[in-house]
Scaffold this active site. Sequence first.
Site, PDB file in Angstrom:
ATOM      1  N   HIS A 184     129.453 -38.817  93.205  1.00 42.53           N
ATOM      2  CA  HIS A 184     130.743 -38.897  93.898  1.00 42.53           C
ATOM      3  C   HIS A 184     131.722 -37.904  93.247  1.00 42.53           C
ATOM      4  O   HIS A 184     131.593 -37.615  92.051  1.00 42.53           O
ATOM      5  CB  HIS A 184     131.257 -40.346  93.772  1.00 42.53           C
ATOM      6  CG  HIS A 184     132.540 -40.598  94.468  1.00 42.53           C
ATOM      7  ND1 HIS A 184     133.767 -40.307  93.897  1.00 42.53           N
ATOM      8  CD2 HIS A 184     132.807 -41.093  95.702  1.00 42.53           C
ATOM      9  CE1 HIS A 184     134.723 -40.627  94.753  1.00 42.53           C
ATOM     10  NE2 HIS A 184     134.171 -41.100  95.844  1.00 42.53           N
ATOM     11  N   VAL A 186     134.551 -37.978  91.859  1.00 40.50           N
ATOM     12  CA  VAL A 186     135.234 -38.282  90.585  1.00 40.50           C
ATOM     13  C   VAL A 186     134.274 -38.311  89.395  1.00 40.50           C
ATOM     14  O   VAL A 186     134.718 -38.367  88.251  1.00 40.50           O
ATOM     15  CB  VAL A 186     136.034 -39.618  90.615  1.00 40.50           C
ATOM     16  CG1 VAL A 186     137.141 -39.560  91.640  1.00 40.50           C
ATOM     17  CG2 VAL A 186     135.123 -40.817  90.831  1.00 40.50           C
ATOM     18  N   LYS A 187     132.973 -38.279  89.662  1.00 42.18           N
ATOM     19  CA  LYS A 187     132.004 -38.344  88.566  1.00 42.18           C
ATOM     20  C   LYS A 187     131.819 -36.945  87.946  1.00 42.18           C
ATOM     21  O   LYS A 187     132.437 -35.994  88.379  1.00 42.18           O
ATOM     22  CB  LYS A 187     130.684 -38.930  89.089  1.00 42.18           C
ATOM     23  CG  LYS A 187     130.860 -40.293  89.819  1.00 42.18           C
ATOM     24  CD  LYS A 187     131.118 -41.450  88.860  1.00 42.18           C
ATOM     25  CE  LYS A 187     131.673 -42.721  89.475  1.00 42.18           C
ATOM     26  NZ  LYS A 187     130.858 -43.469  90.404  1.00 42.18           N
ATOM     27  N   HIS A 188     130.910 -36.826  86.959  1.00 42.13           N
ATOM     28  CA  HIS A 188     130.841 -35.568  86.184  1.00 42.13           C
ATOM     29  C   HIS A 188     130.489 -34.351  87.009  1.00 42.13           C
ATOM     30  O   HIS A 188     131.029 -33.279  86.812  1.00 42.13           O
ATOM     31  CB  HIS A 188     129.827 -35.704  85.045  1.00 42.13           C
ATOM     32  CG  HIS A 188     130.236 -36.730  84.041  1.00 42.13           C
ATOM     33  ND1 HIS A 188     130.098 -38.077  84.279  1.00 42.13           N
ATOM     34  CD2 HIS A 188     130.795 -36.611  82.832  1.00 42.13           C
ATOM     35  CE1 HIS A 188     130.557 -38.739  83.230  1.00 42.13           C
ATOM     36  NE2 HIS A 188     130.985 -37.886  82.335  1.00 42.13           N
TER      37      HIS A 188
END
Length: 395
Positions: A184, A186-188
Amino acid sequence: MSALAVDGGTPVRSTMLPYGRQSLDDDDLRAVLDVLRSDWLTTGPKVDEFERAFAQAVGANEAVAVSNGTAALHAAVHALGIGPGDEVVVPTMTFAASANAVLYEGGTPVFTDVDPKTLLINVARVTAKTKAIIAVDYAGQPCDYDALRAIGLPIIADASHALGGSDNGRPVGTLADLTTFSLHPVKHITTGEGGVITTNDAELATRMRRFRNHGISSDHRQREQQGSWFYEMVELGYNYRLTDFQCALGISQLRKLDERVQRRRAIAQRYDAAFRERSALTLLHTRPDVVHAYHLYPVLLNLEQLSAGRAEVFRALRAEGIGCNVHYIPVHLHPYYQQRFGTRGGMFPAAEDAYERMITLPMFASMSEQDVEDVIEAVGKVVTAYEARPVSCER
Ligand SMILES: *Cc1c(COP(=O)(O)O)cnc(C)c1O
C-alpha cells in the site's frame, strides 16, 4: 510561548504534512509504462521477476505476489489449512485485516494483549484448538520469533510494517513460516495496492499461487506456452492476482528499499533525540539486536502530566499542520468483533491503555529535514502548552 493554532495562533506549517506518503521516481513511472505498452498486462513475465527479486531482497526461497496485503494474509491462513473450529492467536493492537483473514477461512481469531513497552504480541495462552499464531511486527519492529517458535505452532508474521527490518542479521521475511507484506502507498515500497507472502516452503508457495488464481492448477501463461486450453480448478480460490505493471513498479521500488529504510531510521533517531527527555511523552522500546524498519513512529502521551486528553492533543497537532494519526484502535473493540465474539473494553489492558494515549507522527522516506523539524517543533509547542495549563479535574 506562541499561541496554539487551535486557539487562533499561527500554525507551525501552512500545509498539512501527511503521516505517510509514497515516493515514486521517473524510473518507477517508466517501468510501468514499458509494461503497459507490452503484450502482458497481467499474469506475465513481470510477476515471476518481481517474486524472484522480492524473495532475494528478504533472503527467502519463495515470494508469492498477490493483490494486496489482506489477500496475502488470507492466502497464508489458507495455506496453513486453517478452517472452522480452528483458533488463531492474533494481537489486538493491529489493523483489523490481521484478524479478518482468519474469519475468511472460517477460523476463530483469539485476541491477545501486547507488551506495554513494545506493543508486540504477548501470547498468554494456547489451547488444543490453537492452530497458528499471527504475529504483527508493530510499527516495523520484528517480534521475538525465536520465543514464538518455541511455542511449537505454525507462525504467520504480518510484516506489513517491517519490510527491510531484521533480527540479529536475519531479515524479516525469513523469521516465520509465512511472512506477509503490504505494498500500500503508506508502506515502505508500493505497487498502488499489492501484497507478498514469503516462505521457505515450496509446497506452501504452490498452494498460495493456486489460491490467488481461483484454485486453478495452471495459469494462463503456462497454458499459452504449452499450447493447451485445458485447466482444472482443484479447490476454491480467489482472483488475488497482481498485474504485471504493478509488478514492474514493485521491481523498480525494491531497488530503493535499503535507502528508504535508512531514511526512516534516521528520522526515527532524530525524533528519539528530540522526544526522549520530554517527561510528558513515552517512546516505545526497541528490542536489542533488531533493525527496526519504522513504518510508524508512535508516541504515548503521559496524560497525567497534561491538561488535555489525546483527542485535544491530536486536534492541536493537526491545527499546526501535522497530519498525525492513531494506530490502532484495538481490533477487539470494533463493533463487529464485540457483537460477534462478545469482546469488550477491559479485556486487554496494555493495548487499550496504549490506544488511549497514542499518537503516530508523520514518518515516510521523502520527508525533508524541514518536515522533520516541523514535527518536532509542533509536538514541543503543543506538549509545552498543555503542560503549562493547570490540569483540570474534568477533561
Ligand atoms: C497495511 C496492513 C495490512 C493490510 O494491507 P493492505 O495492503 O492494505 O490490504 C494488514 N496488516 C497490517 C498490520 C497493515 O499495516
